[in-house]
Structure formats: C-alpha cells, structure tokens
Enzyme design. Structure first.
Site, mmCIF file in Angstrom:
data_model
loop_
_atom_site.group_PDB
_atom_site.id
_atom_site.type_symbol
_atom_site.label_atom_id
_atom_site.label_comp_id
_atom_site.label_asym_id
_atom_site.label_seq_id
_atom_site.Cartn_x
_atom_site.Cartn_y
_atom_site.Cartn_z
ATOM 1 N N HIS A 82 0.742 -1.254 -0.046
ATOM 2 C CA HIS A 82 -0.009 0.103 0.228
ATOM 3 C C HIS A 82 0.972 1.312 0.000
ATOM 4 C CE1 HIS A 82 -4.119 1.385 0.368
ATOM 5 N NE2 HIS A 82 -3.800 2.440 0.744
ATOM 6 N N ASP A 161 -14.050 3.016 6.101
ATOM 7 C CA ASP A 161 -12.904 3.568 5.470
ATOM 8 C C ASP A 161 -13.185 4.311 4.151
ATOM 9 O OD1 ASP A 161 -9.930 4.622 5.241
ATOM 10 O OD2 ASP A 161 -10.105 3.029 3.341
ATOM 11 N N ARG A 168 -12.781 12.814 3.268
ATOM 12 C CA ARG A 168 -11.627 13.424 3.649
ATOM 13 C C ARG A 168 -11.248 14.051 2.213
ATOM 14 N NH1 ARG A 168 -8.095 8.824 5.271
ATOM 15 N NH2 ARG A 168 -6.265 10.583 5.071
ATOM 16 N N SER A 183 -6.570 4.632 8.061
ATOM 17 C CA SER A 183 -7.211 4.446 6.725
ATOM 18 C C SER A 183 -6.389 3.042 6.152
ATOM 19 C CB SER A 183 -7.177 5.784 5.791
ATOM 20 O OG SER A 183 -7.455 5.307 4.298
ATOM 21 N N LYS A 187 -7.813 -0.956 6.097
ATOM 22 C CA LYS A 187 -8.039 -1.911 4.935
ATOM 23 C C LYS A 187 -7.135 -3.222 5.077
ATOM 24 C CE LYS A 187 -7.045 1.617 1.879
ATOM 25 N NZ LYS A 187 -7.527 3.114 2.165
HETATM 26 N N1 URA Z 1 -4.006 5.777 1.207
HETATM 27 C C1 URA Z 1 -4.973 5.392 2.075
HETATM 28 O O1 URA Z 1 -5.828 4.212 1.768
HETATM 29 N N2 URA Z 1 -5.527 6.250 2.927
HETATM 30 C C2 URA Z 1 -4.950 7.354 3.034
HETATM 31 O O2 URA Z 1 -5.315 8.170 4.053
HETATM 32 C C3 URA Z 1 -3.862 7.885 2.221
HETATM 33 C C4 URA Z 1 -3.223 6.986 1.105
#
Ligand code: URA
Length: 443
Positions: A82, A161, A168, A183, A187
C-alpha cells in the site's frame, strides 16, 4: 453519547476512549451520524492529532466496520502493498501482477483519488469493464483462481474507510498521520494479508512533506500491523517530483503496461522492483535482494508478469485488449505542450501542483461522488536533473476543455524550476523500516 460532545472533546485536544471512537465509526458507517458532524470531527483530528492508543482503536474500529477476510482457506500466505499516496503513483498496477507471477498470492484493498494524489481504483476503472466493487465471496474466488485480486471497500469490507476516505477527499482532512495510518491499516487488516509492504511517500507530492513525518507515519503503521500479527515492512520513497512520466488515470495505466513490457521510466521501474522485492523477501521466498531482483527481472523480460496483468484484468471483467491497444481507454481531445523557457537543467517539478492540475482537468474530485474524466492528465518529457534546450517540450498536457488546458499549462509552467548548473537527481528510496527474515534461497 452525543457526536457534538465528541467533536468538542477532540477540538479541545483530549483523547477519545475506545468506546467513543467505536460510537463515531459505527454510527457513521450505519448512516446515523451525518457527514457534516464527521467532517468537523475529522478536522479536529487533523488539527489536534491522536495518541497512539487512539490510532490503534480507530484502525480496529474501521477494520471491523464490515466483515474481515480470512484468506487461509484460499491461500496459505498472501502478500499486500500500500502506498501512502503520491502523484503518478501507479506502482500497484505493476507490482501486483509481478509478485503474483512470482507465485505469491496478492490480495489488495485499495482506494480512489485522495486530495491531489491519484487512486488505484480510479486508474483501474480507466480499463473498460474493470470491476473494483467485489463482494467478499468474489474477492476470495478471484484470489483462489488467479492468485491476484485488487478491489475497493464495499458494504462487506472496511466500509468505514470507504466513507471516511470520500469525505476526507473533499474536506481538506487528508494530511494527518492518525487518519492516513488508520485508513491504510484498516484496509490491510480487513483484507487479511499475512505480509504487507508499505510504500510511504515523502516530498512535495506526498502527504508527508519531511522525512521525519514519513518515518513517524511508517513507524505508526508498522507497529499497528505487527500488533495484529502481520509481517510489515515500510519503504520510504521519494515523491519530490511525480513518479515516472505520466500523471492521470488512463495515461498512468498506459505507462504501467509499458513498464510491464520492459519499456517503463527508469525511476518507476526501479521503485516497482524495490517494492516487489520487499514483498518477495517478506514472504520468505528469496534470501537476498540480489536473488529477488533476478527473479523479478526475469518475470518482466519473459512477459510472465504482463500475462498475469492480462489475467487479472480479465478476471475482474476488464478488457485486456488495452495491453495492445491502450487507445481503448479514454483519450483527451486536446494535447498541447509546456516548453522550456530557457536552456539549462530541470531543477524541480512541483509534484503537488501536478496532482492538483490533474484534479482541475477533471481527473479527480472536487465534490463527493463526482464522476471523473479518465482521459486527462500530463506526461512529463523530462525529469529533475535532465538537460533541456530552450523551446523543447517538457510536459504534454491532455485535456478535454480548452479553458482548462490553458489554465493547466500556466500552472504547470510555474511548477517547473530551472538551473544553469547541473542538478543532482533525487534519491529514490530514502530508507526501509523493518524487513522480513527470509530463509536461504528462492523457493
Ligand atoms: N491511502 C489510503 O488508503 N488512505 C490514506 O489516507 C492515504 C493513502
């Protein structure tokens, strides 16, 4: 409990209890707490921060806002990656099929564009037919059959999320270590992977502008992941200029395909190999970085990684014909260039300005749920450190509106800085936190 009291409590800089955080996340997910109150609370978190314990509570509340996946019955060991968000960051499109082609199952839950940064879901949706909205059953089935799956939050998986992320994006509440860490890690926890490589971006085109901030974010996420029994490594990588050349959804997919074909930009290819290498190492598949790189290079050169990309696209309903015919994706009507005002060395490319310009061209959202234009964006012709002659094209701008095209050209032109003296190219990887303890040899 009342939401207004919790907004005020955070506004005053006080820590919320686990029960209070659960109340906010549960209430918002069920639609009982309105967007405007959650927006106010998010802004209070951005301004006042959160304690480590609050961040963990928030992450777990979000991870458990829907179902969580147990991938063990489908694949014994699954890896994930990620990014913390950047400009031109199409890494997943290359890394996921590359690692899957190495025989490591990849299961990833990802997001849309956020602020000035692009999102993998939007990029994937540039491919005609591609479905990012998978149910839990579909997610597991794709993983079992193809060894690769990339999807967004759904009503089943980490819905909190998905909802918070969309809010956001349009309320100026992105740049916050607690909000980014929760966040991302919610996930990752919900999607069930055993090993996770975090690509934490630093620089003008990232949410973390300094190395100290990026390290703090990386440490927070590594700690949360390890706390729930996952193997986690964080790569801290440069985002002082856009990654690769392309910025914009379909343009980035095209560049990712070129990279899988072995003709991608040098910096982007190197980062993909670094992130994929960490995933392979973390899974214990190879012993050393050199061995790992050899395996990954061979998968690129042989076309096996590209074949995996085709399989992945087809498996999620997309048209794999985009590999041979990228023009099947949306293309902008107008293409124009920004040229060098003088001869010299490109000293800086303000990545944030590039990201914002992609949004104003229509490639990102100004309001929640807005549809986006997949065809618009920019393609750099040069990177920091390159020698450029006066009048040479530096950026190609792709737009569907003449007024926006002119505005974009002016903004992009002011986002470039120049030097008469040679300029050092920025380092790509600033550090690696954690790292697996692999056994000897590639298995
Ligand atoms: N990637 C994400 O999944 N969430 C964030 O807040 C920033 C980058």
């Amino acid at each position: 409990m009342r939401m207004i009291d919790l907004i005020v409590k955070k506004r005053e800089g006080l820590a919320l209890s686990g029960e209070e955080i659960e109340y906010i996340i549960g209430g918002f997910t069920r639609g009982e707490i309105p967007d405007y109150q959650v927006s106010a609370w998010l802004m209070a978190v951005v301004l006042k921060g959160m304690e480590e314990r609050e961040i963990t509570d928030l992450t777990l509340a979000m991870a458990h806002s829907g179902q969580t996946l147990d991938l063990k019955p489908v694949a014994p060991f699954v890896v994930d990656k990620h990014s913390s968000g950047g400009v031109g960051d199409k890494t997943t499109l290359v890394v996921a099929p590359l690692v899957a082609a190495a025989g490591l199952p990849v299961a990833k839950m990802t997001g849309r564009g956020l602020g000035f940064s692009g999102g993998t879901l939007d990029k994937l949706e540039s491919i005609p037919g591609f479905n990012v909205n998978l149910t839990k059953a579909e997610f597991l089935e794709n993983l079992a059959r193809h060894g690769i799956v990339v999807a967004g939050q759904s009503a089943d998986l980490a819905p909190a999320d998905g909802k918070l992320y969309a809010l956001r994006d349009v309320t100026g509440t992105v740049e916050s270590i607690p909000l980014i860490a929760s966040s991302i890690m919610s996930k990752k926890i919900a999607a069930g992977a055993d090993a996770i490589v975090l690509d934490v971006k630093v620089g003008r085109g990232a949410f973390m502008k300094t190395l100290e901030e990026a390290e703090a974010l990386a440490q927070t996420m590594v700690k949360i992941g390890r706390g729930v029994g996952r193997r986690v490594t964080a790569v801290i990588s440069d985002m002082s200029q856009p990654l690769g050349y392309a910025v914009g959804n379909a343009l980035e997919v095209k560049e990712a395909i070129a990279t899988l074909q072995g003709s991608g930009p040098a910096d982007f290819t190197a980062l993909c190999l670094a992130v994929a290498g960490q995933m392979v190492l973390l899974a214990g598949k190879c012993a050393t970085a050199e061995e790992t790189e050899g395996v990954l290079q061979e998968l690129l050169a042989s076309g096996k990684a590209l074949d995996k990309f085709r399989e992945f696209v087809r498996a999620q309903g997309g048209d794999a014909g985009v590999v041979e015919h990228p023009e099947l994706m949306a293309q902008a009507r107008y293409v124009d260039t920004v040229t060098a005002p003088q001869s010299g060395y490109l000293a800086g490319i303000n990545a944030q300005m590039f990201g914002l310009t992609a949004v104003t061209l229509g490639g990102g959202r100004a309001k929640k749920g807005e549809t986006i234009d997949h065809g618009v964006g920019m393609v750099l012709q040069h990177k920091v450190g390159d020698r450029v002659e006066q009048g040479e094209a530096v950026v190609e701008v792709h737009a569907n509106d003449r007024g926006k095209l002119l505005e974009a050209k002016a903004n992009l032109s002011s986002a470039l800085s120049w030097s008469r003296q040679p300029v050092k190219r920025p380092a790509l990887v600033h550090g690696i936190l954690g790292g697996g303890k692999p056994p000897g040899g590639c298995s």
